[in-house]
Design a protein around this motif. Structure first.
Motif, PDB file in Angstrom:
ATOM      1  N   ASP A   1     -11.170  50.088  39.027  1.00  0.00           N
ATOM      2  CA  ASP A   1     -10.702  50.923  40.137  1.00  0.00           C
ATOM      3  C   ASP A   1     -11.445  52.256  40.163  1.00  0.00           C
ATOM      4  O   ASP A   1     -11.857  52.734  41.226  1.00  0.00           O
ATOM      5  CB  ASP A   1      -9.196  51.190  39.996  1.00  0.00           C
ATOM      6  N   ASP A   2     -11.583  52.873  38.987  1.00  0.00           N
ATOM      7  CA  ASP A   2     -12.297  54.148  38.889  1.00  0.00           C
ATOM      8  C   ASP A   2     -13.734  53.990  39.386  1.00  0.00           C
ATOM      9  O   ASP A   2     -14.249  54.827  40.140  1.00  0.00           O
ATOM     10  CB  ASP A   2     -12.330  54.636  37.437  1.00  0.00           C
ATOM     11  N   TRP A   3     -14.372  52.943  38.935  1.00  0.00           N
ATOM     12  CA  TRP A   3     -15.781  52.709  39.270  1.00  0.00           C
ATOM     13  C   TRP A   3     -15.946  52.426  40.766  1.00  0.00           C
ATOM     14  O   TRP A   3     -16.860  52.959  41.420  1.00  0.00           O
ATOM     15  CB  TRP A   3     -16.312  51.549  38.434  1.00  0.00           C
ATOM     16  N   LEU A   4     -15.050  51.608  41.318  1.00  0.00           N
ATOM     17  CA  LEU A   4     -15.148  51.253  42.729  1.00  0.00           C
ATOM     18  C   LEU A   4     -14.923  52.450  43.648  1.00  0.00           C
ATOM     19  O   LEU A   4     -15.466  52.501  44.749  1.00  0.00           O
ATOM     20  CB  LEU A   4     -14.141  50.145  43.073  1.00  0.00           C
ATOM     21  N   ASP A   5     -14.130  53.425  43.217  1.00  0.00           N
ATOM     22  CA  ASP A   5     -13.917  54.621  44.033  1.00  0.00           C
ATOM     23  C   ASP A   5     -15.226  55.341  44.303  1.00  0.00           C
ATOM     24  O   ASP A   5     -15.399  55.948  45.361  1.00  0.00           O
ATOM     25  CB  ASP A   5     -12.946  55.573  43.343  1.00  0.00           C
TER      26      ASP A   5
END
Length: 327
Positions: free
Chosen positions: A212-216
Motif C-alpha cells: 500500500d505504501d509503495w503503490l501510493d
C-alpha cells in the motif's frame, strides 16, 4: 470449496442475509448506518481466509460462519472510526458514514458494530469458546493499539522504521493472522499448525501494508483506484518516508525536512520533489526487498506445516497476490 473467490461468494451470500436483519432492527437511526457501512462492501478477505483454513482441515464451513461474520463486522467498525478520525469523505466510492449521516451517529453506530461483532462470535458452538474469545479480544485490542500508534506518529517528531513496522503489525497484520488462527482452532488443527498459520498471516499482512505504501507513490491511479501521492501530501510516516530519512545525506535531509515543514505547497511539486528523494535514496527497491522478505517468511511458515502441499496452494497464491496487487 478451496479457492478464496468461491469462499468470498459463499460468505457474501450469508452475510447479506444478516445485513438485511440489521437493516430491520430498531432504532433505525442506530442500525441503518451499521447496515450501510457493511453493505458498502469490500473484498471480504479476512472471513474468506478463516473459512479457507477451516476447509483445509475439513471442518464444516457453516460452523465457522459466526466467527467469520464477527471478524468482518469488527474490521468494518475499525474502518468506520478510521474515516471519522481521518475526516475521509469517501469509502469504496460512496460517502463515508459520518458524511452520509453525522459524526455523532457514526461514532455511536461504530460502537454498536464493535459490540455486534462479539455477539456474532458468541454464536459459535465450540468447546474452545473461552480460548477463541481470548484470541478475538486480544486481536481486537491490538488493532486499536495500532490505530493509536498511527495517530501518535502524526505529531511525533521521531519515528523509527522499527516503530512503523510494529504499528502496521498491530493495525493491519494481526487481524489477518487472527482470522487464520481462529479458523485453525475451530477446525481442531494442532497447536503447531495454528501457530504457523498465525506467523504466515503476520508476514502476509506486513507485505500487504508495505505494498500500500509503495503503490501510493508508484502505483497507477487508474489501476490502483487511489490518488497518487496522498501519503506524501499528508506527511504520512510510511516506510518509504522513514527509510528515506535514514538514508539521506545532510543536504538531502534538509530538502526533505523543507517539504515536510512547508504548509503552503503545490501538491504536484511536493510529490515530485519527495519522489525524487525516494529515488535518490533507493527506498523503492528497499520497500520491494522488505516485502519479498516478508513474503518468503510467510511461505516458509507454510512449508513447515504438516498438511499436504496441495492444501497450501491457495495460501501460497494469496501471499503472491499481496506482492503484486494493484487495487
Amino acid at each position: 470449496m478451496s479457492s478464496l473467490d468461491g469462499l468470498v461468494n459463499y460468505f457474501e451470500t450469508a452475510f447479506q442475509e444478516e445485513i438485511k436483519k440489521i437493516t430491520l432492527t430498531v432504532p433505525q437511526k442506530l442500525y441503518a448506518p451499521v447496515a450501510y457501512s457493511l453493505m458498502i462492501g469490500g473484498k471480504r478477505l479476512r472471513p474468506a481466509l478463516m473459512l479457507h483454513v477451516a476447509s483445509i482441515f475439513e471442518y464444516s464451513l457453516d460452523k465457522v460462519l459466526p466467527a467469520a461474520m464477527a471478524i468482518e463486522i469488527f474490521h468494518n467498525f475499525t474502518l468506520l472510526h478510521d474515516d471519522i478520525m481521518d475526516q475521509a469523505d469517501v469509502r469504496r466510492g460512496l460517502p463515508t458514514v459520518h458524511r452520509k449521516y453525522s459524526p455523532n451517529v457514526a461514532i455511536l453506530s461504530g460502537d454498536a458494530m464493535s459490540i455486534l461483532a462479539f455477539k456474532y462470535f458468541a454464536r459459535l458452538k465450540s468447546d474452545k469458546l473461552q480460548e477463541l474469545f481470548s484470541i478475538f479480544s486480544t486481536t481486537a485490542i491490538e488493532v486499536c493499539e495500532g490505530q493509536q500508534l498511527d495517530m501518535d506518529f502524526e505529531t511525533r517528531e521521531f519515528v523509527t522504521v522499527a516503530d512503523y513496522l510494529e504499528m502496521i503489525r498491530l493495525k493491519t497484520a494481526v487481524l489477518i493472522a487472527g482470522s487464520l488462527r481462529i479458523g485453525a482452532l475451530l477446525a481442531n488443527a494442532d497447536q503447531t499448525d495454528s501457530d504457523l498459520l498465525y506467523e504466515y498471516g503476520i508476514n502476509v499482512g506486513l507485505a500487504f501494508q508495505l505494498q500500500d505504501d509503495w503503490l501510493d507513490v508508484y502505483g497507477d491511479p487508474d489501476i490502483f483506484g487511489k490518488k497518487q501521492g496522498g501519503d506524501i501530501c499528508a506527511n504520512k510516516k510510511t516506510f518509504l518516508l522513514l527509510k528515506a530519512a535514514e538514508a539521506c545525506d545532510a543536504s538531502t535531509l534538509l530538502e526533505l525536512n523543507y517539504w515536510l515543514k512547508k504548509s503552503d505547497f503545490d501538491p504536484k511539486e511536493k510529490i515530485a520533489a519527495i519522489t525524487a528523494i525516494y529515488e535518490k535514496t533507493g527506498v523503492s527497491d528497499a520497500t520491494r526487498l522488505l516485502m519479498q522478505n516478508y513474503h518468503d517468511k510467510a511461505i516458509g511458515a507454510l512449508d513447515r506445516m504438516t498438511i499436504p502441499s496441495a492444501r497450501k496452494l491457495t495460501l501460497i497464491t494469496f501471499a503472491g497476490e499481496a506482492m503484486v496487487r494493484v487495487k
